[in-house]
Design a protein around this motif. Structure first.
Motif, PDB file in Angstrom:
ATOM      1  N   GLN A   1       2.083  -4.950  -0.430  1.00  0.00           N
ATOM      2  CA  GLN A   1       0.741  -4.508  -0.797  1.00  0.00           C
ATOM      3  C   GLN A   1       0.525  -3.052  -0.371  1.00  0.00           C
ATOM      4  O   GLN A   1      -0.012  -2.248  -1.126  1.00  0.00           O
ATOM      5  CB  GLN A   1      -0.292  -5.421  -0.138  1.00  0.00           C
ATOM      6  N   ARG A   2       0.973  -2.728   0.812  1.00  0.00           N
ATOM      7  CA  ARG A   2       0.736  -1.363   1.309  1.00  0.00           C
ATOM      8  C   ARG A   2       1.501  -0.304   0.518  1.00  0.00           C
ATOM      9  O   ARG A   2       0.979   0.776   0.253  1.00  0.00           O
ATOM     10  CB  ARG A   2       1.093  -1.277   2.793  1.00  0.00           C
ATOM     11  N   GLN A   3       2.748  -0.638   0.113  1.00  0.00           N
ATOM     12  CA  GLN A   3       3.489   0.361  -0.659  1.00  0.00           C
ATOM     13  C   GLN A   3       2.805   0.572  -2.015  1.00  0.00           C
ATOM     14  O   GLN A   3       2.771   1.690  -2.525  1.00  0.00           O
ATOM     15  CB  GLN A   3       4.978   0.001  -0.799  1.00  0.00           C
ATOM     16  N   GLY A   4       2.233  -0.495  -2.581  1.00  0.00           N
ATOM     17  CA  GLY A   4       1.537  -0.371  -3.861  1.00  0.00           C
ATOM     18  C   GLY A   4       0.303   0.507  -3.731  1.00  0.00           C
ATOM     19  O   GLY A   4       0.026   1.369  -4.565  1.00  0.00           O
ATOM     20  N   TYR A   5      -0.437   0.251  -2.642  1.00  0.00           N
ATOM     21  CA  TYR A   5      -1.664   1.009  -2.412  1.00  0.00           C
ATOM     22  C   TYR A   5      -1.345   2.489  -2.214  1.00  0.00           C
ATOM     23  O   TYR A   5      -1.994   3.363  -2.789  1.00  0.00           O
ATOM     24  CB  TYR A   5      -2.377   0.447  -1.180  1.00  0.00           C
TER      25      TYR A   5
END
Ligand code: FE2
Ligand code: FE2
Lengths: 347, 94
Positions: free
Chosen positions: A174-178
């Motif tokens: 999720q964090r890499q996407g954000y």
């Protein structure tokens, strides 16, 4: 695993006693383990749900793998490969969990390939631009996390344990996407527009990931009673919307819903109606990529057959040469030295 | 076609000084491949410094249903616990 013969007490237990023991264990928040007695319907529900979950993980590799060769930097490429590899791992944890219920992996894959078991509807949408890698990480993995965190407390032990591993790994997804979306949103006008377009396309399908509304969800009540499920579809969806609104603001992007607004009274966000007809069509196989996803999965399986056969033939040949009584134990010799080093090997 | 690769149980030692703990299971044609697969599946983020793989059918387990009678011998022996014994206040290092 080999099981010791049942004790006298066990053989004397009637069906009512078994059911009572199961109900009490579930009520006491104990976990049900593979060789415990469980109702047939509980077992069938778990097989269906875990298999669908496992299938979703491995089918979910496709839309993202689509962009690996076109990642804009080596950094992004390495991240995307690691994420897709994680999804393969998630599939394997879950297939193992399903197998503890007495089904074989081959059987589950056959059912997926024959269209007799489902995977999440979300993966039947195409990934049209690089920004989709960001939107998927933020929204699709984000929705998955919202769904999966309560599953870490699922009443079935092996499923709950698989979910603990998975949830730890999802956070990076999720964090890499954000971060990816943030970079685009703060980039050129064209990059910002690309990020916004991706969010526009993935928002509604992400909300559908929580499943049909509570009054139409056929399995929900029973699953809640069995503590497989902990929260209703609508509750989890609402939670996800409330989490996403401020995150979208920080991204400098908007969510494509004119009815989305804070409801002071409820202390939550109101949001617009979901197009359930679209959801039904995708479940029926009429989504933009249903055909492509399953065709590619079948092809990968068929084209990998020679590898599986070769590895099995090699193992059989080595086993024969070592003249071992069973196929499993013969290669242990090679590792015995290492085991001895560990100091705890039992020979 | 079915591959019939056997199932292996995977045990991982997370760091030196700790015992191996059951991490999960996987399918592999032989022990060497089971080890490699276990590394890729269960230690992608430095979760382990040592792995054991054991054929699942080599594990003999007690039956969960007979847990009461099977483990009963330990239930009625409170004197095996240090708290069973009354020692006067003020006695040190005991
Ligand atoms: Fe995943
Ligand atoms: Fe993920």
């Amino acid at each position: 695993m080999t099981t010791a013969p049942p004790s006298v007490e066990e053989r004397d237990q009637g069906p009512a006693d078994l059911q009572r023991a199961f109900d009490e264990a579930v009520a006491a928040e104990e976990r049900i383990e593979p060789r415990d007695w469980m109702p047939d319907a509980y077992r069938a529900t778990l097989v269906r749900q875990i298999a669908q979950h496992a299938h979703s993980e491995i089918i979910g590799m496709q839309p993202e793998a689509n962009w690996i060769t076109r990642a804009p930097s080596l950094r992004r490429k390495a991240i995307l490969i690691a994420k897709v590899q994680d999804e393969a791992g998630h599939g394997l944890y879950l297939y193992s969990a399903a197998e503890t219920l007495g089904v074989s992996r081959d059987e589950l894959l056959d059912k997926l390939h024959a269209g007799r078991q489902r995977y999440s509807s979300i993966f039947n949408y195409p990934t049209l631009t690089w920004a989709d890698m960001g939107a998927i990480g933020w929204l699709v993995d984000g929705a998955a996390i919202t769904n999966q965190v309560p599953l870490c407390r699922c009443s079935y032990g092996p499923y709950a344990r698989a979910m603990v591993r998975i949830c730890k790994e999802e956070s990076f997804h999720q964090r890499q996407g954000y971060e990816l979306l943030l970079a685009l949103s703060r980039g050129t006008e064209a990059q910002h527009a690309m990020a916004q377009d991706a969010v526009n396309r993935w928002w509604w399908p992400s909300l559908m990931m929580f499943g049909p509304p509570d009054d139409e969800s056929s399995h929900s009540a029973q699953s809640m009673e069995w503590k497989i499920k902990r929260h209703s579809n609508d509750e989890l969806r609402q939670r996800f919307v409330d989490i996403c609104v401020p995150q979208a603001e920080s991204l400098g992007l908007t969510l494509p819903d004119p009815d989305l607004r804070w409801n002071e009274e409820r202390g939550r966000h109101d949001f617009g109606a979901i197009d359930w007809e679209e959801f039904k069509q995708i479940l029926k196989g009429n989504g933009p990529c249903n055909e492509q996803r399953i065709t590619q999965r079948r092809r990968a399986h068929e084209e990998g057959a020679w590898v599986r056969e070769a590895a099995a033939a090699y193992a059989a040949k080595r086993a024969a040469r070592h003249g071992a009584a069973t196929t499993h134990h013969n290669h242990q010799d090679e590792h015995r030295a290492q085991h001895a080093h560990d100091g705890e090997a039992r020979g | 076609m079915t591959t019939d690769w056997p199932l292996w149980e995977v045990f991982v030692r997370s760091r030196r000084g700790l015992s191996h703990t059951h991490a999960g299971s996987l399918h592999a044609p032989d022990a060497a491949m089971a080890l490699r697969n276990a590394r890729d599946l269960y230690t992608r983020r430095g979760e382990g410094v040592s792995i054991w793989v054991v054929p699942a059918d080599a594990v003999t387990a007690s039956s969960p249903d007979e847990k009461d009678p099977f483990f009963e011998p330990s239930a009625d022996k409170p004197y095996r616990h240090p708290t069973f014994y009354e020692i006067p206040d003020g006695v040190k290092h005991l």
